[in-house]
Design a protein around this motif. Structure first.
Motif, PDB file in Angstrom:
ATOM      1  N   ARG A   1      11.605  36.727  45.666  1.00  0.00           N
ATOM      2  CA  ARG A   1      11.539  35.298  45.915  1.00  0.00           C
ATOM      3  C   ARG A   1      12.550  34.597  45.012  1.00  0.00           C
TER       4      ARG A   1
ATOM      5  N   GLY B   1      10.886  33.157  52.925  1.00  0.00           N
ATOM      6  CA  GLY B   1       9.817  32.238  53.294  1.00  0.00           C
ATOM      7  C   GLY B   1      10.103  30.791  52.936  1.00  0.00           C
ATOM      8  N   LYS B   2      10.775  30.567  51.823  1.00  0.00           N
ATOM      9  CA  LYS B   2      11.095  29.200  51.403  1.00  0.00           C
ATOM     10  C   LYS B   2      12.041  28.541  52.410  1.00  0.00           C
TER      11      LYS B   2
ATOM     12  N   GLN C   1      12.200  29.135  55.615  1.00  0.00           N
ATOM     13  CA  GLN C   1      11.398  28.771  56.780  1.00  0.00           C
ATOM     14  C   GLN C   1      10.561  27.532  56.493  1.00  0.00           C
ATOM     15  N   GLU C   2       9.998  27.466  55.296  1.00  0.00           N
ATOM     16  CA  GLU C   2       9.133  26.337  54.942  1.00  0.00           C
ATOM     17  C   GLU C   2       9.915  25.028  54.881  1.00  0.00           C
ATOM     18  N   ARG C   3      11.077  25.034  54.259  1.00  0.00           N
ATOM     19  CA  ARG C   3      11.813  23.789  54.031  1.00  0.00           C
ATOM     20  C   ARG C   3      12.714  23.416  55.205  1.00  0.00           C
ATOM     21  N   TYR C   4      13.286  24.416  55.862  1.00  0.00           N
ATOM     22  CA  TYR C   4      14.272  24.151  56.918  1.00  0.00           C
ATOM     23  C   TYR C   4      13.815  24.583  58.309  1.00  0.00           C
ATOM     24  N   GLY C   5      12.746  25.349  58.403  1.00  0.00           N
ATOM     25  CA  GLY C   5      12.311  25.850  59.695  1.00  0.00           C
ATOM     26  C   GLY C   5      13.236  26.906  60.268  1.00  0.00           C
TER      27      GLY C   5
ATOM     28  N   PRO D   1      13.428  18.467  48.240  1.00  0.00           N
ATOM     29  CA  PRO D   1      13.066  19.831  48.667  1.00  0.00           C
ATOM     30  C   PRO D   1      14.172  20.582  49.392  1.00  0.00           C
TER      31      PRO D   1
ATOM     32  N   ASP E   1      12.955  37.710  50.232  1.00  0.00           N
ATOM     33  CA  ASP E   1      11.905  36.954  50.900  1.00  0.00           C
ATOM     34  C   ASP E   1      12.484  35.594  51.286  1.00  0.00           C
TER      35      ASP E   1
END
Length: 322
Positions: A114, A283-284, A286-290, A224, A281
């Motif tokens: 991460r 995931g961040k 995907q979370e912030r930018y999709g 963010p 990873d």
């Protein structure tokens, strides 16, 4: 939107031009001699006259093994040069999207890294890229640092093209099987970077409508959308897994194929140590930018198809990692 890209002949620059052309984005790629990240005088002088809305720093010294004997050259481009690009973007009042690498990690964590995990590069290349991250962040609060890994494409020199060449020369190829990573297709990466660029530009325009420039700068570090992100293909693979996928895709299209003989890192010594497990990873992101990059297996198939069909250029990238 005008995106200025540092680096003109590498895999990513070629891919950004290809993706930009299909999506109507004005992509301007700059390289040597007019823009040379190892020559400080050329950086701001060139970039300040470009009219960029966003700068993507894709230029890098990527010769991982040679960096062990040329650490000062790697540092000049990947660290000092990256900082100069970020400074120029700050003077222009525009965001910078900076491309970094999984080689900032030592590979001993044994789970996908991460963004906040400990950075500990094993060699001169990784150290220069980490220093570049620090300099970019310090120079421009509107920064998106994108770590990626195991980049391949129809352009330049990279692992996938090497495997296809070897398959045409021999029946069996020894490939390292005890290193894990996240193979990333440069065309997928380019699309993700353009989506990131659009979002940060939209955010900049929105901010400037409601606050003055001084306040924007103070806010930017906490936005963010800014910071460090992992941008890599979905899934995981060893180099041997990747080679097998290349040969399978090639064989299904009537191209060259070979058997993979799985070997250990110790059987293929190199001047630079590679991280044993540098999976990222994302995931961040995907979370912030999709944004989720496609599974590497599907992307390998597209890359091989393009290569076999001759739909590729010949850049000069020198490594499978940016």
């Amino acid at each position: 939107m005008r995106i200025v890209v540092t680096g003109r002949e590498g895999q990513l620059a070629h891919s950004l031009r290809a993706v930009g052309a299909s999506s109507g984005v004005d992509i301007v790629c700059l390289g040597r001699p007019e823009l040379d990240l190892s020559e400080a005088a050329t950086v701001s002088a060139t970039l300040l006259g470009t009219g960029a809305d966003v700068i993507i720093n894709a230029a890098a010294y990527t010769a991982v093994d040679r960096a062990e004997s040329e650490p000062e050259k790697a540092h000049a481009v990947n660290a000092a040069g990256a900082g100069l690009v970020a400074q120029a973007a700050q003077r222009l009042g525009v965001p910078i999207v900076h491309v970094s690498t999984d080689y900032v990690f030592d590979g001993g964590w044994q789970h996908p890294y991460r963004e906040e995990d400990r950075v500990c590069p094993l060699g001169a290349y990784g150290a220069s890229k980490h220093e570049g991250e620090l300099r970019v962040a310090a120079a421009n609060p509107r920064h998106v640092i994108c770590r990626t890994s195991w980049v391949y494409s129809p352009y330049g020199q990279n692992f996938v093209k090497t495997m296809l060449r070897l398959a045409g020369e021999r029946d069996e190829v020894g490939v390292v099987a005890d290193q894990l990573g996240s193979p990333t297709y440069a065309l997928d990466l380019a699309e993700a970077l353009l989506r990131i660029a659009r979002r940060v530009l939209d955010q900049k325009v929105l901010d400037e409508k409601v606050v003055d420039e001084k306040v924007v700068d103070e806010k930017a570090a906490d936005t963010p959308l800014f910071g460090v992100f992992h941008v890599a293909g979905s899934g995981q693979a060893s180099w041997a897994d990747l080679a097998e996928a290349v040969f399978a895709a090639s064989a299904s299209s009537g191209g060259p194929s070979a058997r993979v003989r799985r070997i250990d890192t110790k059987d293929y010594p190199t001047p630079a140590r590679r991280p044993a497990d540098s999976r990222l990873d994302a995931g961040k992101l995907q979370e912030r930018y999709g944004i989720v990059l496609p599974d590497w297996r599907a992307s390998v198939g597209d890359c091989v198809s393009r290569l076999l069909a001759g739909r590729a250029g010949t850049g000069s990238s020198t490594s499978a990692s940016p």
